[in-house]
Scaffold this active site. Structure first.
Site, PDB file in Angstrom:
ATOM      1  N   GLU A 445       9.192 -40.031 -50.313  1.00 25.16           N
ATOM      2  CA  GLU A 445       8.351 -39.028 -50.978  1.00 25.16           C
ATOM      3  C   GLU A 445       7.413 -39.692 -51.982  1.00 25.16           C
ATOM      4  OE1 GLU A 445       8.150 -36.273 -49.630  1.00 25.16           O
ATOM      5  OE2 GLU A 445       9.980 -36.425 -48.441  1.00 25.16           O
ATOM      6  N   HIS A 448       4.296 -40.728 -50.272  1.00 28.46           N
ATOM      7  CA  HIS A 448       3.339 -39.620 -50.163  1.00 28.46           C
ATOM      8  C   HIS A 448       2.630 -39.402 -51.498  1.00 28.46           C
ATOM      9  CE1 HIS A 448       4.224 -38.180 -46.193  1.00 28.46           C
ATOM     10  NE2 HIS A 448       5.487 -37.924 -46.448  1.00 28.46           N
ATOM     11  N   HIS A 451       0.127 -42.019 -52.350  1.00 32.19           N
ATOM     12  CA  HIS A 451      -1.063 -41.866 -51.515  1.00 32.19           C
ATOM     13  C   HIS A 451      -1.987 -40.818 -52.129  1.00 32.19           C
ATOM     14  CE1 HIS A 451      -2.769 -41.243 -47.194  1.00 32.19           C
ATOM     15  NE2 HIS A 451      -3.510 -42.041 -47.902  1.00 32.19           N
TER      16      HIS A 451
END
Ligand SMILES: [Zn+2]
Length: 654
Positions: A445, A448, A451
């Site tokens: 996670e 993510h 990002h």
């Protein structure tokens, strides 16, 4: 000093009203925009994207609360807003004048690559809403969208209701004699003044019981309840697939699978199916070997035939025997806050980003906020909420509130992301202790979140994870999770929560060695989901035909057939609840990139500064603005190859 917005969990009614007001305001602004004489990217497109950002800013906290503090009120708010939002976005995307204006700006040229990509994505959205169709069919698309969004929400809600409504009470403690004491303590409760143990269908309670309860009948009872969640979803499933199929056909596609692929990194449906089937062919002999090994092991312990509800139990025993890993002992070394700190340190070494706790409100005392710094400057904010609790939706996910970008007024806006997990809660006696698998989930996670947070973009609609194609969105997350199998990374945080003693070299080696335990069985399950999801979206299937497709996929892929009562599809919220429909293959598709990138680090050096910087700037700092395959090439100097994935799983020795 940059001022972040404050998350406020109060006044839900106000929030709902506010979303409605933003919708109204946006509609007015769109009318004004259309009257502009000389429309440009800056004065038209960017302002239009900003309206979306504003709407998400108003709505996202409500959907976040529905996930982390679910109750009747949040459910009602969502039920009220989802159709409105869907109606709004359909109306916008079907607005031919807006479409025409955007198209002219595109044709005008003079755009940088980010602006061009943002426009292309936006135009695609318009085309997917049938902007070029006649009035009747446009209306039908609008109706379908609104219906779909509420059906998908109902599907997920049914699953959550069924998950909440079942429990198993264990009075005979001997059934739990193999269960680690921390997990047992978490299940302990009172019934008629007596100490009993309560297990539910929520994680980690469910998996804990399936892994350690010695009573096979009780295991089956809980398993059965788990795989029969969403019994009421048969009809919803049929309706959802019919509407998706109808929508695809109106838009000129053969089926929904084709529509889904139209704007993904993968070239075609056929290509995806071949990719999955080929991987399955490679993996199946390894999976069969793993299953035979498990069966033989169970036989030795007196079990003639393995069923689905035996897998976790015997696998854990076998894992213990093969690798001598004692999860209960190991957990003491993965105390939640120490893991978070260590993970931050790792990211600092890899990307040169540091984290500091932020003083701001959250929705729960267990949720924390952190600010990210680069060269002494704040660049984003991250909320982390890791512990499981009642009324929190299961699983783990990342979501975003704001996108790092420049507003049309030229102001800097910093990105905000959330990480939500369901790890073992802290108790009076002990802090939250994670399994190594949980640590992996957290890193995933975090991939993510980074990002989303590391991107510097001018255009909000392609900033961070916005606009990233679905089938490569898992690249950064899967890339990062690999590092929890690196000795030098584990050493950053694996310390006993009481004594501070470091996890020994021997134990770390065991974790690394055990990584590929039943890797093929795991991969085959993912491939089964991926193929199933793709194939049910090739027509308007009813619940019965969905079962037939599932059976045929299992014929091709499964090593162990689940019992006939298994209705896993009825709780497959990834696909029927929304976003992963005809896109579940993405996990494996992106893994080709993530495994390849990670292996480059593994071969060169985990903390190689030059590589880290390349990765940060080629991949993590680029959002939906660019083609991920090209970004990979920029990082690696060549195209990605699936060989690294097989090497990572240890499937390359055959
Ligand atoms: Zn993910």
């Amino acid at each position: 000093m940059y001022e972040f917005p404050v998350f406020n969990d109060k006044n839900l009614d106000e929030k709902v009203k506010n979303v409605k007001a933003v919708i109204k305001k946006n509609e007015k602004t769109i009318k004004k925009l259309l009257k502009l004489e000389n429309k440009s990217f800056e004065n038209f497109a960017l302002v239009l994207f900003e309206l979306e950002e504003a709407l998400n800013f108003a709505f996202q906290p409500i959907s976040h609360l529905n996930g982390v503090a679910n109750n009747k009120k949040t459910q009602k708010a969502l039920k009220e807003l989802l159709p409105l939002l869907s109606e709004y976005s359909t109306k916008l995307s079907q607005n031919a004048k807006v479409y025409q204006a955007l198209k002219e700006i595109e044709q005008d040229g003079a755009l940088d690559s980010e602006q061009a990509m943002a426009l292309r994505l936006e135009l695609h959205d318009f085309e997917m809403e049938g902007v070029a169709l006649d009035k009747e069919r446009k209306k039908r698309i609008a109706k379908i969208n609104s219906k779909l969004s509420s059906l998908e929400n109902d599907f997920s809600q049914n699953v959550l209701n069924d998950t909440n409504s079942f429990e198993i009470i264990i009075e005979d403690e001997s059934i739990l004699k193999e269960m680690p004491s921390v997990e047992k303590a978490q299940a302990q409760t009172q019934k008629d003044g007596k100490a009993v143990y309560r297990f539910t269908l929520h994680q980690p309670s469910f998996i804990s019981f399936m892994t350690y309860a010695i009573d096979r009948n009780k295991r089956e009872e809980l398993y059965k309840a788990h795989v029969t969640r969403g019994v009421k979803n048969d009809e919803l499933m049929t309706q959802i697939l019919a509407l998706r199929d109808e929508k695809a056909k109106i838009l000129g596609f053969a089926n929904f699978a084709e529509l889904s692929i139209a704007h993904k990194s993968a070239p075609s449906v056929k290509n995806v199916e071949e990719f999955l089937s080929k991987l399955a062919q490679k993996g199946k002999p390894f999976a069969e070997k793993e299953f035979a090994e498990l069966s033989a092991f169970a036989k030795k312990l007196g079990l003639d035939e393995l069923f689905s509800f035996d897998l976790a139990y015997y696998s854990e025993k076998l894992r213990k025997e093969l690798f001598d890993i004692d999860e209960e002992h190991l957990k003491n070394y993965f105390e939640s806050s120490a893991v978070i700190e260590g993970m931050f340190l790792f990211i600092e070494k890899l990307f040169g980003i540091s984290f500091k706790k932020a003083k701001t409100k959250t929705w729960n005392k267990k949720a924390e906020a952190y600010d990210l710094y680069e060269n002494g400057e704040v660049i984003g904010r991250l909320y982390i909420d890791l512990e499981a609790r009642k009324n929190k939706k299961g699983g783990a996910w990342m979501d975003n509130w704001t996108s790092g970008s420049i507003t049309p007024k030229g102001l800097k806006r910093l990105p905000i992301a959330y990480i939500t997990c369901n790890f073992a809660p802290s108790t009076k006696e002990a802090p939250s202790l994670l399994r190594h698998y949980d640590v992996e989930t957290l890193f995933h996670e975090m991939g993510h979140a980074l990002h989303h947070l590391l991107l510097k973009s001018k255009v909000c609609s392609v900033s961070g994870v916005n606009g990233v194609m679905w089938d490569v969105v898992e690249f950064p997350s899967q890339f990062l999770e690999n590092f929890v199998y690196e000795k030098s990374v584990l050493k950053l945080f694996a310390k006993h929560y009481k004594t501070g003693e470091e996890l020994s070299e021997t134990e770390i080696n065991k974790i690394i060695k055990a990584r590929n335990f039943q890797a093929a069985l795991g991969m085959m399950r993912q491939l089964e989901f991926g193929l199933f999801d793709m194939r049910i979206h090739k027509g308007a299937l009813d619940a019965k035909s969905v079962q037939t497709v599932l059976d045929s996929v299992r014929d091709e892929i499964s090593v162990l057939r689940p019992p006939a009562y298994n209705k896993f599809q009825n709780s497959f919220t990834h696909v029927f609840g929304g976003s992963y429909s005809a896109g579940y293959y993405s996990y494996k598709w992106a893994e080709v990139l993530s495994a390849d990138a990670y292996m480059i680090f593994a071969d060169t050096g985990v903390f190689d500064a030059e590589l880290g910087s390349k990765m940060r700037h080629s991949v993590f700092s680029k959002g939906g603005g660019e083609d991920m395959n090209k970004l990979f090439e920029e990082f690696a100097g060549r195209e990605a190859e699936s060989g690294a994935l097989l090497r990572l799983y240890g499937f390359d020795d055959k």
